[in-house]
Design a protein around this motif. Structure first.
Motif, short mmCIF file in Angstrom:
data_model
loop_
_atom_site.label_atom_id
_atom_site.label_comp_id
_atom_site.label_asym_id
_atom_site.label_seq_id
_atom_site.Cartn_x
_atom_site.Cartn_y
_atom_site.Cartn_z
N ALA A 128 0.98 -1.25 -0.05
CA ALA A 128 -0.04 0.08 -0.08
C ALA A 128 0.86 1.28 -0.06
N ASN A 130 0.52 5.65 -0.63
CA ASN A 130 -0.15 7.07 -0.56
C ASN A 130 0.18 7.63 -2.01
N ASP A 131 -0.58 8.45 -2.51
CA ASP A 131 -0.49 8.94 -3.60
C ASP A 131 0.79 9.59 -4.21
N GLN A 149 -12.80 1.17 -4.21
CA GLN A 149 -13.08 2.12 -3.00
C GLN A 149 -12.36 1.18 -1.82
N ILE A 150 -11.56 1.78 -0.82
CA ILE A 150 -11.13 1.09 0.42
C ILE A 150 -11.38 1.42 1.51
N THR A 152 -11.07 2.29 5.42
CA THR A 152 -10.15 2.43 6.31
C THR A 152 -10.61 2.73 7.65
N VAL A 157 -11.98 5.58 1.24
CA VAL A 157 -10.96 6.53 0.44
C VAL A 157 -11.06 5.78 -1.11
N ARG A 158 -10.81 6.59 -1.70
CA ARG A 158 -10.42 6.22 -3.15
C ARG A 158 -9.04 5.72 -3.35
N GLY A 159 -9.08 4.54 -4.17
CA GLY A 159 -7.60 3.89 -4.45
C GLY A 159 -7.56 3.39 -5.77
N LEU A 182 -3.48 4.83 -2.35
CA LEU A 182 -4.44 5.42 -1.55
C LEU A 182 -4.44 6.95 -1.86
N GLU A 183 -5.63 7.38 -2.20
CA GLU A 183 -5.82 8.85 -2.24
C GLU A 183 -5.45 9.61 -0.90
#
Length: 215
Positions: A128, A130-131, A149-150, A152, A157-159, A182-183
């Motif tokens: 995983a 982050n952006d 969609q994830i 958390t 959050v968008r992924g 992940l955004e």
């Protein structure tokens, strides 16, 4: 008669040299749209339409096999776990990591040849990022990835699901590893999840994490 023998000997020598110089190609990994090929001992993941070591072109690839163009000739290749003649399989590579800050295991690694520190997380199904981390690595996840969609602790959050060409820790390298971008700023540290760990041997011995390459 002696002249004929000399010509024949020269022909045999040239033929022998040509045979030894022939490109040795094997497919050692298969993914949708990509194949891991071993060309004369040089291994690389090559996507469909791209050219790999020795000028070998991957024309088609899926879980069943691949079509490669080698020295201008197209042919089907199945998955092989064998090494080419004359290529000696290396000994298994290991990496031992002591438990660090907060009782976690931290590993310095790399993604696609660029350095990336990881927090080992056996509860994460995949790597995983982050952006911001993905952008630093040059991963165009919005184009190459599949949106999802994830859930958390902070909510949904968008992924984007992507495939990393290479993930390496120590001397252990795995090609074609699934990851999620992940955004936003979470996770703060890149997580080394099971998409990598399941493809290597790993165990915990007296608070030391031991990773071992699979061959």
């Amino acid at each position: 008669m002696q002249r004929v023998k000399l010509i024949g000997a020269a022909f045999l020598l040239i033929s022998s040299c040509w045979a030894n110089a022939a490109t040795q190609v094997q497919v050692v990994g298969l993914f949708p749209g990509a194949a891991v090929i071993n060309v004369n001992g040089q291994r690389k993941m090559v996507k469909v339409g791209q050219t790999g070591p020795g000028g070998v072109v991957v024309l088609k690839a899926d879980s069943k096999g691949a079509v490669l163009r080698v020295d201008g000739v197209e042919r089907d290749y199945g998955l092989s776990r064998e090494y080419s003649n004359g290529f000696v399989a290396p000994e298994k590579q290991q990496l031992s990591v002591a438990k660090g800050l907060g009782g976690h295991y931290w590993i310095s690694g790399s993604v696609n040849g660029q350095s990336m520190p990881f927090l080992v997380d056996t509860g994460a199904t995949s790597i995983a990022l982050n952006d911001a981390q993905a952008r630093r690595l040059g991963i165009d996840y919005r184009v190459e990835g599949r949106p999802l969609q994830i859930s958390t602790a902070s909510g949904n959050v968008r992924g984007w699901k992507v495939t990393l060409n290479s993930v390496k820790v120590g001397t252990i390298e795995v090609l074609g590893v699934e990851a999620v971008v992940l955004e936003g700023s979470s996770p703060a540290e890149a997580l080394l999840g099971m998409s990598f760990l399941s493809r290597v041997g790993w165990r915990v011995e007296q608070d030391v994490l031991v990773l071992e390459a699979k061959h």
